[in-house]
Design a protein around this motif. Structure first.
Motif, PDB file in Angstrom:
ATOM      1  N   UNK A 204       0.605  -1.261  -0.330  1.00 12.64           N
ATOM      2  CA  UNK A 204      -0.040  -0.481   0.068  1.00 12.64           C
ATOM      3  C   UNK A 204       0.575   0.998   0.102  1.00 12.64           C
ATOM      4  N   UNK A 205       1.887   1.038   0.906  1.00 16.88           N
ATOM      5  CA  UNK A 205       3.030   2.685   0.648  1.00 16.88           C
ATOM      6  C   UNK A 205       3.410   3.012  -0.427  1.00 16.88           C
ATOM      7  N   UNK A 206       3.550   2.416  -1.911  1.00 13.96           N
ATOM      8  CA  UNK A 206       3.874   1.868  -2.875  1.00 13.96           C
ATOM      9  C   UNK A 206       2.874   3.550  -3.269  1.00 13.96           C
ATOM     10  N   UNK A 207       1.415   3.214  -3.215  1.00 13.74           N
ATOM     11  CA  UNK A 207       0.507   4.264  -3.499  1.00 13.74           C
ATOM     12  C   UNK A 207       0.038   5.348  -3.164  1.00 13.74           C
ATOM     13  N   UNK A 208       1.088   5.833  -1.634  1.00 13.28           N
ATOM     14  CA  UNK A 208       0.983   7.024  -1.011  1.00 13.28           C
ATOM     15  C   UNK A 208       2.468   8.127  -1.238  1.00 13.28           C
TER      16      UNK A 208
END
Length: 373
Positions: A204-208
């Motif tokens: 999910x961090x890759x989307x932020x």
């Protein structure tokens, strides 16, 4: 106002005084909360601390125009500097009808040409229309912090984490000016600190634009509620600070490796916008040892010890006794202070302010003792 906005009930006359005062200073900014009440039932919610957990339907304390006046005329508000939070204490800002007030409040502030950082924290649905409306803002430095935990115990958190995941994906697909942060919280030892949850957080961090990880407020009221719904004590103590055990932090940092992750909310917000941290964490030993080198350079260039004259003047504005103020080891030390007094000075100077009775111990990063003894 639209019909949806008018549909919110007016807050009852017996609303606790702590919630009738719609402006409060918190660490991440001057907090505006003119809508109260939330149906999401997260067991660890800070609403337990404001005697408001049982109000499941959102209510309006005052209209948006009056709320913006209350915020911008507050003694601690500084145009273009003071960080602002909206609806982070007693409701979720993207609930139906509540989000109409959120958007209106943002537009009223933006219409004044204010460039202050604004933080909006939510675990609910943000759709494409919401993003498009926020993208039309031209002045405010807006950040949406998407709260996600990966907790699958419905007693603790009945809201499916997939909702926050979809919100983050929607922001990633459609937001440019509006920054997005994966707000991974609360992390609880033995509940959502396993390899599977950590791995999902990395995805999910890759989307932020940035990721923050933080622990649990385990105050007495929250622990009592947990017990009442059949949840065994999550920790032994009920301290004033969040609990984030050393080993939990170590496992998370090891798993993230070179993937940026931040201990403090304001650090992540600063990184997302390419600005210096308005809380001045750089002055505290080892808080910034996980930050990207480029972000440390930005913060270092802006980090300067304020003059005693400035600190004394700000302390006077905040009603703080100035005779015992010290400056040492990258922080301002005060006595007999409130959080609101400290955070006002901290945000006005970009320099950490601590009360001597609540010292920040080296390497603990302002966290509770449990798990660090």
């Amino acid at each position: 106002m639209t019909q949806d906005v008018e549909a919110l009930r007016t807050a009852p006359a017996d609303l606790p005084a702590s919630l009738r005062d719609v402006v409060e200073y918190r660490k991440s900014g001057l907090s505006l909360n003119h809508v109260v009440g939330c149906p999401l039932d997260c067991a660890y919610c800070v609403r337990h601390l404001f005697d408001n957990y049982d109000m499941k339907r959102p209510h309006l304390v005052m209209d948006d125009e009056a709320a913006v006046v209350a915020l911008t005329t507050h003694w601690a508000f500084r145009p273009h500097r003071t960080p602002i939070q909206i609806f982070n204490r007693a409701t979720d800002p993207f609930l139906p009808r509540v989000k109409d007030h959120l958007h209106k409040t943002l537009e009223l502030l933006d219409g004044k040409g204010l460039t202050n950082p604004v933080l909006v924290i939510s675990r609910w649905r943000v759709n494409r229309e919401d993003v498009e409306r926020m993208e039309r803002l031209t002045s405010l430095k807006l950040t949406v912090l998407v709260t996600w935990s990966g907790i699958d115990d419905d007693r603790i958190e009945p809201i499916d984490s997939a909702i926050a995941e979809k919100t983050l994906a929607t922001l990633a697909a459609h937001a440019v000016r509006t920054k997005r942060i994966l707000y991974w919280r609360p992390i609880i030892a033995g509940i959502n600190d396993g390899d599977d949850v950590i791995g999902r957080a990395r995805e999910l961090a890759r989307l932020a634009d940035a990721t923050v990880f933080t622990g649990l407020f385990h105050r007495g009221q929250i622990r009592a509620h947990m017990r009442s719904i059949g949840v065994p004590d999550l920790y032994d103590s009920a301290p004033r600070r969040k609990i984030m055990p050393r080993l939990v932090e170590r496992n998370i940092l090891d798993a993230f490796g070179d993937q940026p992750i931040f201990r403090k909310t304001s650090c992540a917000v600063a990184h997302a916008h390419g600005l210096a941290d308005y809380n001045g964490h750089l002055g505290i030993e080892r808080i910034c040892d996980i930050c990207p080198a480029g972000q440390v350079e930005i913060c270092a260039a802006a980090h300067a010890e304020p003059s005693r004259e400035l600190i004394t003047a700000l302390a006077g504005e905040a009603g703080l006794v100035t005779g015992t103020i010290e400056i040492a080891n990258g922080r301002i030390l005060v006595e007999d202070s409130t959080e609101q007094q400290r955070y006002f000075i901290q945000h006005a100077t970009g320099f950490q302010v601590h009360d001597k009775s609540h010292p920040h111990l080296p390497g603990r990063h302002g966290r509770a003792e449990e798990g660090w003894e």
